[in-house]
Design a protein around this motif. Structure first.
Motif, PDB file in Angstrom:
ATOM      1  N   GLU A  31      21.984 -29.508   8.052  1.00  0.00           N
ATOM      2  CA  GLU A  31      21.341 -29.313   9.351  1.00  0.00           C
ATOM      3  C   GLU A  31      21.883 -28.030   9.958  1.00  0.00           C
ATOM      4  N   HIS A  59      15.298 -27.089   7.731  1.00  0.00           N
ATOM      5  CA  HIS A  59      14.601 -26.650   8.944  1.00  0.00           C
ATOM      6  C   HIS A  59      13.314 -27.460   9.101  1.00  0.00           C
ATOM      7  N   PRO A  60      13.107 -28.094  10.248  1.00  0.00           N
ATOM      8  CA  PRO A  60      11.963 -29.014  10.394  1.00  0.00           C
ATOM      9  C   PRO A  60      10.605 -28.328  10.253  1.00  0.00           C
ATOM     10  N   TYR A  61      10.494 -27.076  10.684  1.00  0.00           N
ATOM     11  CA  TYR A  61       9.200 -26.384  10.582  1.00  0.00           C
ATOM     12  C   TYR A  61       8.845 -26.109   9.121  1.00  0.00           C
ATOM     13  N   GLN A  64       7.935 -29.363   7.449  1.00  0.00           N
ATOM     14  CA  GLN A  64       6.585 -29.791   7.842  1.00  0.00           C
ATOM     15  C   GLN A  64       5.522 -29.077   7.011  1.00  0.00           C
TER      16      GLN A  64
END
Length: 421
Positions: A31, A59-61, A64
């Motif tokens: 994270e 990284h969440p983006y 996704q």
């Protein structure tokens, strides 16, 4: 059986003498700038996991966008087919590269991006019926571990077992005020034999973060261009902000003919290589004669998932906050380097953008095999910091999301190591 025990039973790790190496650290999640082991201990990733991670772990983006792509198309053969992610990534990368870069060729990693570049140059001359086969490269260069990439890398312990199998390369020193005229004369004498000049712009990473000035590189590139020698900029390491600008070649006015990318290309999410070139290079392969085709490809060329990760990483990279973070890290490094440069155990410090290197004084020559390396590595691991010394050279190369607090913690532990080791 623990994860480490299972690993040691079946895994052969890279750049590792398996008989004497310490057990690997079992990482289970990441994270931001941190990686966490199975016991929950945080390690600040101060080397971006071999220089690939530029935006932070998980990284969440990016996650996704990768997930969205996986639900649409995981892979398609790239000979005779195409897909949106590959086209869009090529379009967007070419828009931010030097204006002469017009075509994009995908591969799997940094070494293969270099292999493609070398083959492009050699066949460029071959397709025109011109016998130019010698390659110019810097001493101490590192361009990868496949055979072509090894051949254009400096001869060292890494290549010793294969030296008699590598093709001949003309090696020169990196340029400075004292040798630039001599280097140009050397190139002039070889011009009719030289197919290309391959170089790591500004920073030779694996050789110890060796740095040289942009103005002398520019002069050398201009001389090669004048003599008809093709220019390959290996930006696998230096690309995507590492030197303070988007690409190291932005520091010079002469544009390379070919550029190589990997590492930060996908934000460290997955493997992808990219080689870009001029229209002139591309045109040398356009022919009714199929023997003039560039016969190169990989099963996973332009993998849609990897290209989607690249697009997401590019979105983040082009956000103004990323350049602000790059500038912040560079300024912080500069202040720390000034603080410790006169320490008796520091032989020298050097910095370009987000790359800071410190050479430890050992009383002997700089060496990748310095015994100090293992002591430093273990010292920082125990402190929760991943620093992977190149022998007696410590370098900091963090993800751009690293906080000031994390940077200051790394600096403080380096100061402690200077006092304690």
């Amino acid at each position: 059986m623990s994860l480490v025990e299972r690993d040691l039973k079946v895994i052969w790790h890279p750049y590792t003498q398996m008989k004497t190496a310490l057990p690997p650290v079992p990482i289970v999640r990441g994270e931001g700038a941190c990686l966490y082991d199975e016991n929950g201990k945080c390690y600040v990733d101060a080397v971006s996991s071999w220089w690939v991670n530029i935006h932070g772990h998980a990284h969440p983006y990016i996650a996704q966008k990768v997930a969205e792509q996986l639900n649409k198309l995981e892979h398609v053969i790239f000979a005779g087919f195409t897909h949106p992610a590959a086209v869009e990534l090529a379009e967007r990368i070419l828009q931010i590269l030097p204006s002469n870069q017009q075509k994009a060729f995908y591969s799997d990693n940094g070494s293969t991006a270099v292999e493609v570049a070398i083959k492009m140059c050699l066949q460029y001359w071959h397709n025109q019926g011109i016998n130019r086969t010698k390659i110019l490269a810097f001493k101490n260069a590192y361009h990868g571990d496949t055979f072509g990439a090894m051949a254009v890398s400096g001869r060292s312990a890494f290549t010793a077992a294969f030296d008699n199998l590598l093709f001949e390369v003309e090696f020169i020193d990196t340029p400075d005020a004292s040798n630039i005229e001599g280097l140009k004369s050397q190139i002039s004498n070889l011009k009719s034999d030289l197919t290309c000049f391959i170089f790591e712009p500004l920073v030779q990473g694996a050789s110890g973060m060796l740095m040289y000035e942009a103005k002398y590189l520019e002069e050398l590139m201009a001389h090669c261009r004048e003599k008809g020698v093709l220019l390959i900029a290996d930006e696998v390491f230096t690309g995507f902000g590492r030197t303070g600008k988007p690409f190291a070649c932005n520091h010079v006015s002469v544009q390379p003919d070919i550029m190589c990318f990997s590492k930060g290309l996908t934000g460290g999410t997955m493997a992808l290589g990219l080689t870009t070139c001029t229209q002139q290079i591309f045109n040398a392969f356009l022919s009714d004669d199929r023997l003039k085709t560039l016969f190169h490809g990989h099963s996973y060329t332009a993998n849609p998932v990897a290209c989607s990760a690249g697009l997401a990483s590019l979105d983040l990279f082009l956000d103004p906050s990323t350049q602000e973070n790059i500038d912040r890290i560079a300024e912080s490094h500069n202040k720390f380097a000034s603080k410790i440069k006169d320490h008796p155990k520091i032989r020298t410090t050097r910095q370009t953008g987000t790359i800071l290197a410190m050479e430890w004084e050992t009383g002997s020559d700089t060496s990748y095999f310095s015994s100090l390396r293992d002591r430093l590595y273990q010292y920082f691991l125990e402190a929760g910091i991943i620093l992977r010394p190149l022998g007696n050279i410590i370098y900091i190369l963090p993800p751009y999301c690293i906080t000031n607090e994390q940077l200051n913690y790394i600096y403080s532990k380096i100061e402690s190591a200077l006092d304690e080791l």
